[in-house]
Scaffold this active site. Structure first.
Site, PDB file in Angstrom:
ATOM      1  N   ASP A   1       0.409  -1.158  -0.034  1.00 12.52           N
ATOM      2  CA  ASP A   1       0.432  -0.202   0.064  1.00 12.52           C
ATOM      3  C   ASP A   1       0.916   1.364  -0.165  1.00 12.52           C
ATOM      4  O   ASP A   1       0.477   2.153  -0.699  1.00 12.52           O
ATOM      5  CB  ASP A   1      -0.851  -0.360   1.593  1.00 12.52           C
ATOM      6  CG  ASP A   1      -0.530   0.259   2.848  1.00 12.52           C
ATOM      7  OD1 ASP A   1       0.646  -0.215   2.622  1.00 12.52           O
ATOM      8  OD2 ASP A   1      -1.663  -0.041   3.351  1.00 12.52           O
TER       9      ASP A   1
ATOM     10  N   SER B   1      -6.132  -0.400  15.521  1.00 13.10           N
ATOM     11  CA  SER B   1      -5.991   0.571  15.483  1.00 13.10           C
ATOM     12  C   SER B   1      -6.801   2.209  14.010  1.00 13.10           C
ATOM     13  O   SER B   1      -7.305   3.161  14.689  1.00 13.10           O
ATOM     14  CB  SER B   1      -4.444   1.362  15.091  1.00 13.10           C
ATOM     15  OG  SER B   1      -4.410   1.082  13.674  1.00 13.10           O
TER      16      SER B   1
ATOM     17  N   ASP C   1      -5.469  -0.315   5.698  1.00 15.86           N
ATOM     18  CA  ASP C   1      -6.961  -0.281   6.629  1.00 15.86           C
ATOM     19  C   ASP C   1      -7.163   0.502   6.754  1.00 15.86           C
ATOM     20  O   ASP C   1      -8.444  -0.527   7.627  1.00 15.86           O
ATOM     21  CB  ASP C   1      -5.379  -0.431   8.132  1.00 15.86           C
ATOM     22  CG  ASP C   1      -4.163  -1.282   8.290  1.00 15.86           C
ATOM     23  OD1 ASP C   1      -4.385  -2.042   7.484  1.00 15.86           O
ATOM     24  OD2 ASP C   1      -3.286  -1.510   8.891  1.00 15.86           O
TER      25      ASP C   1
END
Length: 384
Positions: free
Chosen positions: A36, A128, A172
């Site tokens: 990513d 997170s 994420d």
């Protein structure tokens, strides 16, 4: 999601009812490991488990946070800066708050927030990002800020990059925002283009948490980030048109192997190979060929072990044991690595008795219990 618990903690700590609840899921990194932040391709799955927050406005300029019924942490809204020590978990909502303020959201008063999680800590499932997305959705609802799913994902990423200090890509937060039940989220990180692919019927996800917890901010994640960019700088001398590692072909990479040296060559080879494996998985899913998907997943783990060196002996053991089991298509570490969990893609005949065999072998080898849970592809972040 755990709405009863988050409401209980809110009422016990702050009194009264919150104004808004929000939920955001954790994610499985399906394939596309560390691609990513190299502007590459990645696939992820939002899981049913995640983080739920309850929020209500205060009358002063403070933010008060309470998690799982512990003591509340108070932070001033007018001097937002990262904190260390036991209260460092508040950097995630504080960072999101700062990014929203910079984006123009008006906050005349601070807020109270209670938090509950159904995600295993340290298992590489991005609690997170879930925390960031749940915070962003809840605060936007009560303070009147509007954006789309991609906007919320970028808010979370910016908070983690600039406030928390973690140089992650958008995997994420993007998967947490765009997740959909029984679907895989595909992200082209060169353009932040999000799309969905249906999961074939009968495919199941099993997560085996090694219980060797990791903290990516304090781990080698930043080293890998740096090494990728060092490799890119060398490759650009020969191929100046290349903007990121994900644009490099394997032939171009191999032509510069001596210039790169062994370590940087292997780091780049992992990224180039992962992008190819994402494409292979995408084609295999369209053809409903889960055997081919599984082979790509297992090959991804081997590249993580050999080329990127972000696996551990515990993760390697779990992956190999799973790959040798009937009813398992493939297995790989999920997330940043350096600890955490292994994901297995299985058919619907793989059950708790099969998982118990793996857990027993793991405990015999390392003297540690692996935490196991069976999950599904769930929906993305939302207000409740």
């Amino acid at each position: 999601m755990s709405t009863e618990a988050v409401l209980k903690y809110y009422k016990q700590t702050f009194g009264g009812d919150p104004e808004q609840l929000a939920f955001a899921p954790g994610r499985i990194e399906f394939i596309g490991n560390h691609t990513d932040y190299n502007a590459g391709l990645v696939m992820g799955v939002a899981v049913a488990e995640g983080i739920t927050v309850a929020v209500g406005r205060r009358k002063d300029r403070f933010m008060h946070f309470v998690s799982d019924g512990g003591e509340a942490v108070a932070l001033p809204l007018d001097s937002l800066s990262p904190v260390s020590g036991l209260a460092s978990w508040t950097n995630y909502p504080a960072g999101v708050t700062k990014v929203l303020l910079e984006a123009g959201m008006e906050m005349p008063v601070g807020y109270n927030m209670s938090i509950t999680s159904t995600l295993p800590a340290g298992a590489g499932m991005s609690s997170s990002a879930a925390f960031e997305l749940a915070t962003a959705y809840a605060l936007s609802a009560i303070y009147g800020y509007e954006t789309d799913k991609a906007g919320f994902a970028r808010i979370g990423k910016k908070a983690e990059n600039e406030f928390v200090g973690m140089p992650c890509g958008i995997l994420d937060q993007g998967v947490s925002a765009f997740g959909q039940a029984d679907h895989i989220v595909r992200i082209d990180c060169s353009s932040d283009l999000f799309s969905l692919s249906a999961m074939p019927a009968g495919a199941h996800f099993w997560i085996f948490n090694s219980n060797k917890k990791h903290s990516l901010v304090d781990s080698a994640y930043a080293d890998r980030h740096r090494e990728c960019h060092e490799a890119l700088a060398i490759l650009q001398k020969a191929y100046p048109e290349v903007k990121n590692l994900s644009e490099v072909s394997e032939a171009q990479l191999r032509s510069q192997e001596s210039e790169l040296g062994d370590l940087l060559f292997r780091r780049a080879l992992h990224i180039v190979g992962e992008n190819d494996r994402v494409r292979a998985v995408e084609s295999a899913l369209l053809a409903n060929n889960l055997d081919a998907v599984g082979k790509a997943l297992s090959a991804s783990h081997e590249s993580s072990r050999v080329n990127f060196e972000n696996s551990t002996k515990e993760l390697d053991f779990l992956a190999v044991q799973l790959q040798q089991q009937a009813h398992v298509y493939g297995a790989r570490l999920t997330g940043g690595g350096f600890g955490g969990a292994v994901m297995a893609l299985t058919d619907d005949k793989f059950g708790a008795e099969h998982a118990a065999v793996i857990e027993a072998a793991y405990q015999a080898e390392f003297g540690i219990e692996a935490s196991i849970f069976h999950t599904r592809a769930g929906d993305g972040a939302q207000t409740l």
